[in-house]
Structures are given as structure tokens and as C-alpha cells.
Write an enzyme that holds these catalytic residues in place. Structure first.
Site, PDB file in Angstrom:
ATOM      1  N   SER A  11       0.831  -1.195   0.000  1.00  0.00           N
ATOM      2  CA  SER A  11       0.000   0.000   0.000  1.00  0.00           C
ATOM      3  C   SER A  11       0.878   1.262   0.000  1.00  0.00           C
ATOM      4  CB  SER A  11      -0.944  -0.043   1.213  1.00  0.00           C
ATOM      5  OG  SER A  11      -1.956   0.911   1.106  1.00  0.00           O
ATOM      6  N   ASP A  50      -8.381  -4.481  -6.822  1.00  0.00           N
ATOM      7  CA  ASP A  50      -7.959  -3.796  -5.591  1.00  0.00           C
ATOM      8  C   ASP A  50      -8.755  -2.504  -5.433  1.00  0.00           C
ATOM      9  OD1 ASP A  50      -6.624  -2.478  -3.509  1.00  0.00           O
ATOM     10  OD2 ASP A  50      -4.654  -3.179  -4.158  1.00  0.00           O
ATOM     11  N   HIS A 103      -6.319  -6.326  -1.548  1.00  0.00           N
ATOM     12  CA  HIS A 103      -5.321  -5.283  -1.350  1.00  0.00           C
ATOM     13  C   HIS A 103      -4.107  -5.894  -0.672  1.00  0.00           C
ATOM     14  CE1 HIS A 103      -3.528  -1.444  -0.747  1.00  0.00           C
ATOM     15  NE2 HIS A 103      -3.708  -1.422   0.560  1.00  0.00           N
TER      16      HIS A 103
END
Length: 487
Positions: free
Chosen positions: A202, A424, A454
Site C-alpha cells: 500500500s 484492488d 489489497h
């Protein structure tokens, strides 16, 4: 006038020197390792290093950098260190090696010391506080408009920016990703390593990419999992949550319509949507409390968006909706999810750092009218979360302009493996494509199709993705070309 021009030129020169010259680093330190929790059964050691608050004044004030380590399982095979970061901005990574040690393949654990860390101002690294109270859902931005609409959100955003300035105004200008990347090099030097390998998820993908831009010769292997789009730092990334969450919610609604015998939300997409909307209205009239968390209609959507990060968790969202319709939370999976979120993301520190980094990395538009228009447009296009994702936030009123320009990611001299799922909803797949393109031919992209997840490596259970990442970490060679894996 001449004095003003001279001051401007001097300021510009200093800025360019910081941006273009070899990055400044602090003097190497030797970490003094101690057992993190006093439990010999937990193989995690901790230490604290020091880094300059302001790298332009390396002899001035400092901040703590809390780091952790699990040594390579097989010293004879040890290759080096693998720094791991879970994302955020604002996420603590000090305990991350413990999780990684449970999920990464043994061959990887044999070869690398796993190094966790709390980035500057997070957790045990000189924590930043704006003084937020309640749960992370009370403090989080961007947020869905309340009864007062956009005007009320704008007033609240200004108050939050002013609150952060009062509480931590001397620290806010130094919360950038560029400074966090410089801190990584302090950690590298402290560990006595010429080069580091890095796994970031991320926001951690952006931190890793920025480190590679500043210190390209100090990168060994880099895995960027669930990549941020560097071209959209940060309002563009936030706004992207609108369409991504809309698609994810529609995917869940379609799934739930096929589960009517279990959950009784309705056997059609229209019926499930109507059931969810009715529940939102009911929660606005009579919220359901779970510990400190008060679940009204907006909070339901915010929690739902997080559950939708993983298509394996669709039953968790169904359990949440079913429980809330009954007025209490009894499903163990639902309670476990909420407990994990509330424990992992402390409202004050997490949101304070999240805002400080986003507002410091980029020079945000200060015109509220822009956000009003975008929020209104996206509320119609993407009703599930569009108004929030495109809306105004504290960065529009932030007290400090960035000290440095937003980092441009250019073709890298080190290798990188970018990983992304087409569904995602937290960092949309277009970000992985953009990151891969910017990094150039020293990068490859591993794509998992038809999956809503994710962060993939050693988490989703796809053998193709896991195999590609593991081979890269073990051997260092990138695939000959970009790789597409099937769910």
C-alpha cells in the site's frame, strides 16, 4: 525589493540543493538490541536509532526511529536484510516481522533478517499527536458528509488543520515521505548493510519507490505490493477510492444476491441494495454501539469499504449487515474484524500521521470550490463513497506548504517487482500499472486478474503470484516480461 528578491533566490537555491544533490544522511549508529517484550519465546528484538528532524540541519533536533528484527533462520544462507512496511501513511510496522515470519516462505525466512520499523512520528518513533479522540472512524479523513453537507465538512476540515497546528505545528513540516525515506537510510547504515531489500504494501510502495529514487545504489531487491500511483499523490489517490469502492460494493451486492438462502437480504441486486439502504437509514435513527464505536449509516459504509478490501471477506460484510439489522454484533468474524481495525489503527496517532504525510508530500489546492464541485459530481457517479473520496479535507487548510516538491518517480537503476490485483479497491490496479511504467525496464508487474484484494504476496493464497515474488526475493532475477496470474 532587492532584499526580497535575494531572499527568494536564496530560498530557491536551498530547496533545489536539497532536492537535487546527493541525499543527506545522518552519521551511522549501532543499534543496541533488546528483547521487545521480555518473552524469550517471541523472536523479536527491538532497538532505537536517532534521525534528524530536519535533514537540512543534521546537527539539530532529532526523532526516534524504533526498529525490530528477526534474524535469518539459516545464518549459512543469509543474504541480508529485508525491511518490511505495512502501509498507511501512519501504519506501525514494528511488529510486522512477527506476521511475516508466519506467512512468508521458509526459503525467504532462511535468507533475510526481517526488519520492522515505525516510520517517523508513528508508534514508538516520536509519535505525533493532533489530539484526536474516539475511534479511528471518528477521526478519519476523507469522510462522508454529515447532515450539514459540504459546508459543514469544510468548516470541520479547517478546524482539524488548526488543531494539528496547535498540537504539533513544529513537527508537521518534516512528516514527508522523503524524510521517511531518508530515515530508511539511517536504518540501513545502522544495520551495517551496504544495500537493503524492501517489501512494502500500500503506502509502503510509495515509501519504497521514493527511497529508490533518493538512494538507488543502496537497493538490492524491492517488492511493491498493492502500489500507489505516484502521479496521484495524494488527492488523486483519495479520489480514486470513489470508483474503486463503487465497483467493490457492486461486486459484493451481486455475491450477496446469490446468498439469499443464508442471509435473506433479497435474491436480486436491487433487493440487496434496498436492504442495505434501509439499514443505513435505520442506523442513522438508532445507531448500534460496539465498545467505543458508534455505528450509524455513514460508519456502516466506512467499515464496509474496509471489509471490501478482500473478496474472501464478503461473508464478514454479510454478517455485519445481518447483525446490525438485529441491533447487536454477535458474529465472531465481525467482532474480530472490528477489534483488529480498532487495535491496529489508534485514532490519534494514525490519523495525525496520515494527514501530516499527505498534506506535506503534496501542495494541495486551497480553493474549496474545487472540492465542492468534485464531491458533488462523484456523489452522483459513485454514490457509495464518491462524495467522501473527492471531498474536502484538512489538507486544503494545512498550515504549512511543503518544503520540497512531490517526488517524481523516474526509471530506476535498481530492480523492482510491482504486484497488483485488478480488483484492488484500496490502491486501484491502475496505480500498479503506473508505478511499473514509471520505474521503467528495471521493473516488472505481476498482475492477479479477477481478484478483489489489497496486498497479495503470502496473503491471498495465489500460487502464481507467490511463486513469482519468492523467486525474485531468492534469486534476484526479474521475470523476462510482465506476468499475468489467474485467480
Amino acid at each position: 525589493m532587492r532584499t526580497s528578491r535575494a531572499a527568494f533566490v536564496a530560498s530557491l537555491t536551498a530547496l533545489l540543493a536539497l532536492s537535487l544533490s546527493p541525499p543527506l544522511t545522518a552519521a551511522p549508529q549501532s543499534p543496541q538490541w533488546t528483547d521487545c517484550d521480555g518473552n524469550p519465546a517471541t523472536p523479536l528484538d527491538c532497538a532505537t536509532l536517532r534521525a534528524p528532524l530536519d535533514y537540512r540541519s543534521p546537527g539539530g533536533k532529532t526523532v526516534d526511529l524504533a526498529i525490530s528484527r528477526i534474524k535469518a533462520a539459516d545464518p549459512a544462507k543469509r543474504r541480508g536484510v529485508l525491511l518490511v512496511n505495512p502501509g498507511g501513511p501512519g501504519g506501525s510496522g514494528l511488529d510486522m516481522p512477527l506476521g511475516v515470519a508466519q506467512t512468508f516462505p521458509k526459503d525467504v525466512l532462511d535468507r533475510y533478517d526481517l526488519i520492522g520499523f515505525d516510520p517517523r512520528f508513528v508508534g514508538r518513533s516520536s509519535p505525533l499527536s493532533c489530539g484526536f479522540t474516539g475511534t479511528v472512524f471518528d477521526a478519519l479523513w476523507p469522510r462522508l458528509p454529515g447532515p450539514g453537507g459540504f459546508a459543514a465538512e469544510a468548516r470541520e476540515a479547517r478546524k482539524v488543520a488548526e488543531q494539528c497546528q496547535r498540537a504539533a505545528g513544529d513537527l508537521l513540516p518534516f512528516a514527508s515521505t522523503r524524510n521517511a525515506a531518508r530515515d530508511l537510510d539511517v536504518i540501513r547504515a545502522g544495520l551495517g548493510e551496504a544495500r537493503i531489500s524492501f517489501y512494502g504494501g500500500s503506502y509502503g510502495t510509495y515509501l519504497g519507490a521514493v527511497y529508490g529514487q533518493l538512494f538507488p545504489d543502496r537497493v538490492d531487491r524491492m517488492v511493491l505490493d498493492g502500489a500507489i500511483d505516484p502521479a496521484k499523490v495524494w488527492h488523486g489517490m483519495n479520489r480514486g477510492w470513489g470508483p474503486a469502492a463503487e465497483t467493490a460494493f457492486a461486486d459484493w451486492v451481486d455475491w450477496a444476491a446469490g446468498q439469499d438462502a443464508t442471509y435473506h437480504f433479497g435474491a436480486t441486486v436491487a433487493a440487496v441494495r434496498a436492504h442495505y439502504a434501509k439499514l443505513e437509514r435505520a442506523l442513522d435513527e438508532r445507531p448500534v454501539r460496539y465498545g467505543q464505536l458508534q455505528l450509524d449509516g455513514n460508519t456502516l459504509r466506512e467499515v464496509s469499504r474496509l471489509v471490501l478490501y478482500n473478496d474472501h471477506s464478503d461473508p464478514v460484510l454479510a454478517g455485519l449487515v445481518a447483525d446490525l439489522a438485529d441491533g447487536q454484533l454477535s458474529d465472531p468474524a465481525v467482532r474480530g474484524f472490528l477489534d483488529a481495525v480498532l487495535a491496529t489503527f489508534p485514532a490519534d496517532n494514525f490519523v495525525s500521521v496520515f494527514l501530516a504525510v499527505q498534506c506535506t508530500d503534496a501542495d494541495w489546492d486551497r480553493n474549496p470550490a474545487r472540492y465542492a464541485v468534485e464531491s458533488a459530481v462523484d456523489a452522483k457517479r459513485y454514490p457509495f463513497f464518491g462524495a467522501a473520496a473527492a471531498g474536502i479535507g484538512p489538507c486544503a487548510y494545512w498550515p504549512h506548504r511543503p518544503l520540497e516538491p512531490t517526488t517524481r518517480i523516474r526509471a530506476a537503476r535498481h530492480s523492482s517487482l510491482v504486484v497488483g490485483a485488478t480488483g484492488d479497491s484500496a490502491t486501484p490496479y491502475s496505480g500498479a500499472v503506473s508505478m511499473r511504467r514509471m520505474l521503467g525496464e528495471q521493473a516488472r508487474l505481476v498482475t492477479l486478474t479477477d481478484a478483489r484484494m489489497h496486498g497479495l504476496y503470502a496473503r491471498y493464497g495465489n500460487a502464481c503470484v507467490d511463486g513469482e515474488v519468492t523467486r525474485y526475493l531468492l534469486g534476484g532475477a526479474l521475470p523476462a516480461k510482465d506476468v499475468t496470474c489467474r485467480k
